[in-house]
Write an enzyme that holds these catalytic residues in place. Sequence first.
Site, PDB file in Angstrom:
ATOM      1  N   GLU A 162      -0.076  17.571  -0.151  1.00 50.71           N
ATOM      2  CA  GLU A 162      -0.093  16.724  -1.356  1.00 50.71           C
ATOM      3  C   GLU A 162      -1.135  15.612  -1.278  1.00 50.71           C
ATOM      4  OE1 GLU A 162       3.984  15.502  -1.956  1.00 50.71           O
ATOM      5  OE2 GLU A 162       4.515  17.415  -2.862  1.00 50.71           O
ATOM      6  N   GLU A 320       6.447  24.401  -3.187  1.00 50.91           N
ATOM      7  CA  GLU A 320       7.691  23.658  -2.975  1.00 50.91           C
ATOM      8  C   GLU A 320       8.484  23.629  -4.272  1.00 50.91           C
ATOM      9  OE1 GLU A 320       7.339  19.619  -1.612  1.00 50.91           O
ATOM     10  OE2 GLU A 320       5.839  20.110  -0.097  1.00 50.91           O
TER      11      GLU A 320
END
Length: 678
Positions: A162, A320
């Site tokens: 991320e 995710e």
Amino acid sequence: MNRPIVRHAPIVPGVPHLLHGGDYNPDQWRASKETTWKEDMRLARLAGINTLSVGIFAWAALEPEEGRYEFGWLDEILDLMAENDLTAVLATPTGARPGWMSRAYPEVLRVNRDRTKNRHGGRHNHCLTSPVYREKTTAVNTALAERYQDHPALGVWHLSNEYGGECHCDLCQERFRAYLQTRFSSLDELNESWWTAFWAKTYGDWSHIESPSEHGHGEQDIHGLQLEWMRFTTEQFVDFYEHETAPLKAITPDVPRTTNLMGTYPGIDYYRLAQALDVVSWDSYPEWTGTGKDVAKGARASFLHDLTRSLKGKPFMLMESSPSATNWRPVAKLHRPGVHLLQSLQAVAHGSDTVQYFQFRKGRGGSEKFHGAVVDHEGTERTRVFQDVAEVGARLAELDGVVGTDTPADVAVVYDWHLRWALEDQKGMLQGRTDYEGAVVAHYRAFWEQGVPTDVIDSSLIARPGYLDRYKVLVAPMLYMLRPGVAEAIDAFVRRGGTFVATYATGYVDEHDRTFLGGFPGPLRETLGIWAEEIDALYPEDRNSIEWDGASYEAVELCELIHAETAETLGAYGSDFYAGRPALTVNRRGEGRAYFVAARTGDDFLAEFYGRVVAESGAERALDADLPAGVTAQVRTDGTTDFVFLLNFNPAAASVETGGGTVELAPFGTAVVERARA
Ligand SMILES: [Zn+2]
């Protein structure tokens, strides 16, 4: 659709299945590995899991002291995974640093916008320019690639985690100035492009330029500076990604590389970053409520999936998602029965070839210890969530035929990061409430409700020669910034027979955030056949209306006062001093049409308007049927067989007539219907 159907190769060469699994942190369980790791393998297989992501945030375990690597634990876990037919998504550990590095080399610590320097801690707290950080990254990534290049479990490289944030240290300031000298041929050009004569901001030397700060030049004065800083930050991440991947690419050229994105995260232009990725992956956390509000949440989640797929126009990875509660929300609501399968098949319906979770096993400490996981602290397969995950595993195992299939779309909706940066900085209209993303999602939703597959594209794709040829309909809500080539491409699209829809706040500024002169919507004035003279901002309680074809639709927040030049007026404002003036127009140009919606409206107007646009343009629907409210249909195809996904976001049952019969959908229910492609 005006392009051929493409069947893509599986993401992991030689693994022709939808991938199912999640982030796994065996490094947190080394003390009990003899029992925990073996039990994890059993539970993974029981849940129909065929992949685990390992090594994310494991730098302290991999390199406990500078230059001393400990790969033994990773060797063991990768061997166990291979024995159990589990594909490894192997991460580079660079999302968080070991403490020794911050202490020995303070230059790796990030400097904030207010010029304070961070202490060690958190994650993504490093300078992307720092030569030390880059050197350490290369070393650990090279060691990983050399050690595991032939490991049978290795399937995908997962870079860092991320990407986000920004650094304002002296090294980054130098790099920013060097970047600007590639963007502008002279300081005069920069000054002119940024309109620096405003408030005496003219730069006399390149060395005087600093990144934006609330204590200096910021969004209050030089918009061009802020815009270029965001572009620079994006380029920093692209450059760092390429730096990180270089050893992986050299040593394991056939292993695909990705980093996980975050939907419409505002800090990075993902269309640009995606150019560097082999496969796009992202982390999806819809805020399901278990109520009727989930229809709107479902539409937004679909939009984000479509955006992610459109970044590269091929299957992506859902890297995710939560199998139940999301720990970082103020309210960590549990998934209602059916919702886990629904969100998982929703991702696949929009082009994901994976369903992955954060996380496989809940940790005992840290801020994520109560985040949803396949294996709970209780530790067995007896939990409700484990059974939900196992159900998804069983369902995905039946869908091998979907792997690599295409998602054909006749419609494209525009979402553009550069435009968003400029629009959110502008002072006027509705400060802080322009809600660009909300406007785009509202227009997108009108297609979603009709089951019309949609791509989500940006200006860089529009301007690519021939790119728009594949679409019948192009919708660009609030196309405030027109980057070079965009207006010309849209005009050519309309002349060739395309349908273009634009709205209020279109064609105000150029790529440097300088307004166009000679009347808005600037270079699209002839295409749309209108002149937008003024724009009225409404207080939250204010209402106007669009009177169109015998009906009245609410207009809120922004009402643009336009003149129909060559366009025909279809609808008009209902009240205030501009009552009777055009609010909905169409300009017939060449073989096509360009519509203009002058005000922000509710979903009722958009549903009616886009119902007509779809019928008129012949844009393909996933299913030739009237869908109940809150149910969408999406399609994937290999060119021979269509897989039609029916997704019910209502907390109540619904039924759909498919032509071949009636499909009953439970509350939050799903169905996949196969049919021969017409
Ligand atoms: Zn820095």
